[in-house]
Structure formats: C-alpha cells, structure tokens
Design an enzyme around this catalytic site. Sequence first.
Site, PDB file in Angstrom:
ATOM      1  N   GLU A   1      -1.861   3.991  17.776  1.00 46.79           N
ATOM      2  CA  GLU A   1      -1.658   5.059  16.782  1.00 46.79           C
ATOM      3  C   GLU A   1      -2.800   6.058  16.928  1.00 46.79           C
ATOM      4  O   GLU A   1      -3.926   5.643  17.197  1.00 46.79           O
ATOM      5  CB  GLU A   1      -1.681   4.460  15.363  1.00 46.79           C
ATOM      6  CG  GLU A   1      -0.471   3.610  15.046  1.00 46.79           C
ATOM      7  CD  GLU A   1      -0.549   2.999  13.649  1.00 46.79           C
ATOM      8  OE1 GLU A   1      -1.245   3.562  12.786  1.00 46.79           O
ATOM      9  OE2 GLU A   1       0.087   1.959  13.428  1.00 46.79           O
TER      10      GLU A   1
ATOM     11  N   ALA B   1       2.268  -4.646   9.423  1.00 47.63           N
ATOM     12  CA  ALA B   1       0.907  -5.216   9.320  1.00 47.63           C
ATOM     13  C   ALA B   1      -0.075  -4.337  10.074  1.00 47.63           C
ATOM     14  O   ALA B   1      -0.706  -3.444   9.496  1.00 47.63           O
ATOM     15  CB  ALA B   1       0.885  -6.645   9.843  1.00 47.63           C
TER      16      ALA B   1
ATOM     17  N   HIS C   1       3.242   4.550   9.632  1.00 48.32           N
ATOM     18  CA  HIS C   1       2.160   3.837   8.947  1.00 48.32           C
ATOM     19  C   HIS C   1       1.972   4.337   7.513  1.00 48.32           C
ATOM     20  O   HIS C   1       0.904   4.845   7.144  1.00 48.32           O
ATOM     21  CB  HIS C   1       0.849   3.952   9.736  1.00 48.32           C
ATOM     22  CG  HIS C   1      -0.113   2.838   9.413  1.00 48.32           C
ATOM     23  ND1 HIS C   1      -0.990   2.316  10.328  1.00 48.32           N
ATOM     24  CD2 HIS C   1      -0.321   2.127   8.267  1.00 48.32           C
ATOM     25  CE1 HIS C   1      -1.702   1.354   9.760  1.00 48.32           C
ATOM     26  NE2 HIS C   1      -1.314   1.221   8.517  1.00 48.32           N
ATOM     27  N   ILE C   2       3.036   4.158   6.720  1.00 52.78           N
ATOM     28  CA  ILE C   2       3.016   4.657   5.339  1.00 52.78           C
ATOM     29  C   ILE C   2       3.098   3.527   4.311  1.00 52.78           C
ATOM     30  O   ILE C   2       3.405   3.760   3.148  1.00 52.78           O
ATOM     31  CB  ILE C   2       4.187   5.641   5.088  1.00 52.78           C
ATOM     32  CG1 ILE C   2       5.530   4.991   5.482  1.00 52.78           C
ATOM     33  CG2 ILE C   2       3.970   6.952   5.829  1.00 52.78           C
ATOM     34  CD1 ILE C   2       6.747   5.737   4.978  1.00 52.78           C
ATOM     35  N   GLY C   3       2.809   2.298   4.766  1.00 56.84           N
ATOM     36  CA  GLY C   3       2.988   1.130   3.884  1.00 56.84           C
ATOM     37  C   GLY C   3       2.343   1.279   2.518  1.00 56.84           C
ATOM     38  O   GLY C   3       2.942   0.952   1.497  1.00 56.84           O
ATOM     39  N   ALA C   4       1.113   1.771   2.495  1.00 61.17           N
ATOM     40  CA  ALA C   4       0.380   1.849   1.221  1.00 61.17           C
ATOM     41  C   ALA C   4       0.517   3.219   0.567  1.00 61.17           C
ATOM     42  O   ALA C   4      -0.090   3.470  -0.469  1.00 61.17           O
ATOM     43  CB  ALA C   4      -1.094   1.560   1.473  1.00 61.17           C
TER      44      ALA C   4
ATOM     45  N   ASP D   1       1.132 -19.844   7.584  1.00 58.47           N
ATOM     46  CA  ASP D   1      -0.231 -19.325   7.402  1.00 58.47           C
ATOM     47  C   ASP D   1      -1.200 -20.493   7.532  1.00 58.47           C
ATOM     48  O   ASP D   1      -1.132 -21.445   6.753  1.00 58.47           O
ATOM     49  CB  ASP D   1      -0.350 -18.681   6.005  1.00 58.47           C
ATOM     50  CG  ASP D   1      -1.649 -17.909   5.824  1.00 58.47           C
ATOM     51  OD1 ASP D   1      -2.719 -18.435   6.198  1.00 58.47           O
ATOM     52  OD2 ASP D   1      -1.587 -16.780   5.309  1.00 58.47           O
TER      53      ASP D   1
ATOM     54  N   ASP E   1       6.389  -0.012  11.096  1.00 65.17           N
ATOM     55  CA  ASP E   1       5.530   0.955  10.398  1.00 65.17           C
ATOM     56  C   ASP E   1       4.212   1.128  11.142  1.00 65.17           C
ATOM     57  O   ASP E   1       3.481   2.076  10.892  1.00 65.17           O
ATOM     58  CB  ASP E   1       5.252   0.453   8.974  1.00 65.17           C
ATOM     59  CG  ASP E   1       4.491   1.466   8.125  1.00 65.17           C
ATOM     60  OD1 ASP E   1       4.908   2.641   8.093  1.00 65.17           O
ATOM     61  OD2 ASP E   1       3.481   1.094   7.500  1.00 65.17           O
TER      62      ASP E   1
ATOM     63  N   ILE F   1       0.146  -9.513   0.665  1.00 66.01           N
ATOM     64  CA  ILE F   1       1.380  -8.773   0.958  1.00 66.01           C
ATOM     65  C   ILE F   1       2.509  -9.729   1.336  1.00 66.01           C
ATOM     66  O   ILE F   1       3.659  -9.550   0.916  1.00 66.01           O
ATOM     67  CB  ILE F   1       1.135  -7.728   2.080  1.00 66.01           C
ATOM     68  CG1 ILE F   1       0.068  -6.718   1.634  1.00 66.01           C
ATOM     69  CG2 ILE F   1       2.419  -7.012   2.432  1.00 66.01           C
ATOM     70  CD1 ILE F   1      -0.381  -5.754   2.714  1.00 66.01           C
TER      71      ILE F   1
HETATM   72  P1  NAD Z   1      -4.461 -11.029   3.177  1.00 64.10           P
HETATM   73  O1  NAD Z   1      -5.816 -11.272   3.703  1.00 64.10           O
HETATM   74  O2  NAD Z   1      -4.214 -11.189   1.712  1.00 64.10           O
HETATM   75  O3  NAD Z   1      -3.420 -11.975   3.936  1.00 64.10           O
HETATM   76  C1  NAD Z   1      -3.400 -12.132   5.324  1.00 64.10           C
HETATM   77  C2  NAD Z   1      -3.024 -13.578   5.586  1.00 64.10           C
HETATM   78  O4  NAD Z   1      -2.770 -13.730   6.977  1.00 64.10           O
HETATM   79  C3  NAD Z   1      -4.126 -14.569   5.221  1.00 64.10           C
HETATM   80  O5  NAD Z   1      -3.644 -15.505   4.261  1.00 64.10           O
HETATM   81  C4  NAD Z   1      -4.455 -15.266   6.551  1.00 64.10           C
HETATM   82  O6  NAD Z   1      -4.739 -16.629   6.397  1.00 64.10           O
HETATM   83  C5  NAD Z   1      -3.152 -15.050   7.314  1.00 64.10           C
HETATM   84  N1  NAD Z   1      -3.267 -15.143   8.758  1.00 64.10           N
HETATM   85  C6  NAD Z   1      -4.261 -14.694   9.565  1.00 64.10           C
HETATM   86  N2  NAD Z   1      -3.933 -14.955  10.857  1.00 64.10           N
HETATM   87  C7  NAD Z   1      -2.731 -15.570  10.855  1.00 64.10           C
HETATM   88  C8  NAD Z   1      -1.865 -16.068  11.877  1.00 64.10           C
HETATM   89  N3  NAD Z   1      -2.194 -15.973  13.166  1.00 64.10           N
HETATM   90  N4  NAD Z   1      -0.686 -16.626  11.511  1.00 64.10           N
HETATM   91  C9  NAD Z   1      -0.335 -16.716  10.214  1.00 64.10           C
HETATM   92  N5  NAD Z   1      -1.124 -16.269   9.202  1.00 64.10           N
HETATM   93  C10 NAD Z   1      -2.282 -15.685   9.524  1.00 64.10           C
HETATM   94  O7  NAD Z   1      -4.062  -9.573   3.657  1.00 64.10           O
HETATM   95  P2  NAD Z   1      -2.945  -8.624   3.055  1.00 64.10           P
HETATM   96  O8  NAD Z   1      -3.528  -7.771   1.994  1.00 64.10           O
HETATM   97  O9  NAD Z   1      -1.733  -9.425   2.757  1.00 64.10           O
HETATM   98  O10 NAD Z   1      -2.679  -7.666   4.318  1.00 64.10           O
HETATM   99  C11 NAD Z   1      -1.982  -8.130   5.460  1.00 64.10           C
HETATM  100  C12 NAD Z   1      -1.948  -7.075   6.547  1.00 64.10           C
HETATM  101  O11 NAD Z   1      -1.282  -5.902   6.101  1.00 64.10           O
HETATM  102  C13 NAD Z   1      -3.346  -6.609   6.988  1.00 64.10           C
HETATM  103  O12 NAD Z   1      -3.383  -6.610   8.391  1.00 64.10           O
HETATM  104  C14 NAD Z   1      -3.416  -5.183   6.555  1.00 64.10           C
HETATM  105  O13 NAD Z   1      -4.181  -4.426   7.439  1.00 64.10           O
HETATM  106  C15 NAD Z   1      -1.962  -4.781   6.603  1.00 64.10           C
HETATM  107  N6  NAD Z   1      -1.683  -3.614   5.757  1.00 64.10           N
HETATM  108  C16 NAD Z   1      -0.812  -2.669   6.216  1.00 64.10           C
HETATM  109  C17 NAD Z   1      -0.544  -1.545   5.445  1.00 64.10           C
HETATM  110  C18 NAD Z   1       0.409  -0.477   5.928  1.00 64.10           C
HETATM  111  O14 NAD Z   1       0.224   0.669   5.575  1.00 64.10           O
HETATM  112  N7  NAD Z   1       1.419  -0.805   6.696  1.00 64.10           N
HETATM  113  C19 NAD Z   1      -1.164  -1.377   4.200  1.00 64.10           C
HETATM  114  C20 NAD Z   1      -2.023  -2.374   3.739  1.00 64.10           C
HETATM  115  C21 NAD Z   1      -2.276  -3.488   4.538  1.00 64.10           C
END
Ligand code: NAD
Length: 311
Positions: free
Chosen positions: A268, A238, A286-289, A175, A263, A156
Amino acid sequence: MAKVLINDGIHPTGLKKLQDAGFEVSTDKIEQADLMAELPNYDAICVRSATKVRQELIDNCPNLKVVGRGGVGLDNIDVDYARSKNIHVVNTPAASSRSVAELVFAHLFSVSRSLYQANRQMPEDGDNNFKGLKKAYSKGFELEGKTLGVIGFGRIGQQTGRLALGVGMDVVASDPYVETATIDMGRFGEVNIQTSSMDQLLAESDVITLHIPFTGAPVLGKEEFAKMKDGVVLINAARGGTVDEDALLEALDNGKVAAAGLDVFINEPNPRQDLLQHPRVSLSPHIGASTNEAQEKIGIELADQLIDLLK
Ligand code: NAD
C-alpha cells in the site's frame, strides 16, 4: 493549565472534552521539522500515524508528559524510550473494532450476492443486458448456516464473530493466545466460543476472515489454501502481507477461493494491478476504521486518557 497539541486531527467530541476539562488545546498542524522547536511548549501531543515522535524529539521536550495515539499501531512513536523518560504513551486499540467488523460483513454481503460485480457492470450494461446480468448474478448464497472461520480472536475477531452469530452463522476461531472467548450478545445473553486448531478452521470454514497483526510472514499461503474447502470466501481487513497474494491469485484462478474481499494489501498505497483487476475480488482502500463512529470513539477515548493523566 496543561497545553495539548493535537497534530493529526481529532473528532470534535474529543476536542470538546479536552477544552471542557480546561486544557489549552491547539489543533494547528505543526510540520515534523518544526516540532523540535515547538513541542517543548506543550505538556502532551496527540498524533495519528502521520506525526513521528522519535527519541531525538523526546530528548528535546523535557516537559512532555503524555503522547496519545489515536488508533492502534504505535510504530510512529519510540514507545520504550518515551516510557523510560516517564512519558505516558496511550492509544485507543478498541475504538475501531466494531467498524472493522462491519466492513468485513459489508464485503461478505457484497460477495454473497455479487453486488460488487453488479455495481461494476450495471452502469455499462444494465440497460441493454438486464436479463443477462440478472442470470449472471442469480447464483448467490445466504450466510445463515454457513461457518465463519476467524483467524485471530482478539478485539476485532470477536466483534466479527459476534456479527456472524447475529446473522445465524457458526463460528470457528483460531488464536494461539486465546482459549475461550465470551461474546456478549446483549439481550440475547452470552456465547462462549472455544478456539480450534488452524487446521480445523481451514477444513470447516465456508468463509475465512483474518484479524491478526502482520508479523513478517504470511499466515495464509499455498499450503493453507490447499487445506480449505473448495469455493471458500476469504476476507482480509487485517494487514497487507498476512495473506500471500500470489497464492491467493492462484486460488482465485483455480476456483479454490470463490471470491475475496480485501481492505488491505501488500505494498500500500500501490497494490498490485492483477489483484485490483480480478473479477472476483471485492475491494476497499484500507478503510476499516474509517467511520464517523470509530473516529468519535477514538477522540473520546484519547481525551479521557489525557484528562486522567494530566489532571
Ligand atoms: P488484537 O491484538 O486484539 O487481536 C489480534 C489477535 O491475533 C490476538 O489475540 C493474537 O493472539 C492473535 N494472533 C496473532 N498471531 C496469530 C496467528 N498467527 N494466528 C491466529 N491468531 C493470531 O488486535 P485487533 O484490534 O483485533 O486487530 C487485529 C488486526 O486488525 C491488526 O492487525 C490491526 O492492524 C488490524 N486493523 C485493521 C484496520 C483496517 O483499517 N482494516 C483497522 C484496525 C485494525
């Protein structure tokens, strides 16, 4: 032919793929308590977050071959245990990345022109105080030329970086597990982004967005807010808990953070009222996806994996 139970719904395109592959598919929801008796009749189960697939249930289903999870997290499935019983556990981690990234920009565009505030006030005051509101909301800013700091440069985070490049922003990413990412800008070619330290990101960013999992403690607290530019914008799509909400409220009140787009929230589905009521917070539940496209991609990815594994 394999029997598949879709217990928390699936997009019609995914369902059609499974049916076209010849599977016998049931989309009738079976309550958690009844799964012990019913699931042994199936070869695969697809869930979202509602249905739990725990060790006890797995033990009761010796014919189960696949557990599919539409979406990212696998907290509702005893993954290691299932795999130890040779059951495949699959999910669709990439399907919603674009939708979450677009929601980040929905908040960001909204904040940049105070649309979220204008939308609250125009219905109440727009007819007798049009000029007053026009004046109040005439201090917007453009995104072009601003620096977006992306904390967490995974799926993301990189999609969000891609959108930022598209609107002419500079991107700084942090990251610990990603050194360089290549962003595919379609017909405009590729852009390589090397990640920076968190301190550099905090110091340089005009807007900060988080895309990391929640690992038990906030990544942005009082100390990190102090290192940010005055008037920074913060977006969190996130997970609740990645930002210390007390520290955020303090930073909003003392002007360190000009506005936030949220979001996700601690506690929650009952986020704290002072955050919900804050005049400089753009909100979504929380509607991201939650877009049609993301749901369709989830359904297709899940169906493709099931077809691969069961045929
Ligand atoms: P991903 O695993 O592809 O990427 C997450 C990245 O974060 C990884 O590269 C990891 O190395 C990095 N990371 C971990 N801890 C870190 C830190 N302290 N500092 C910097 N980087 C760090 O995951 P993604 O698919 O990109 O999802 C990211 C987040 O989005 C997840 O927490 C997921 O739950 C959330 N999300 C939210 C929604 C929503 O509805 N708002 C929908 C889907 C996912």
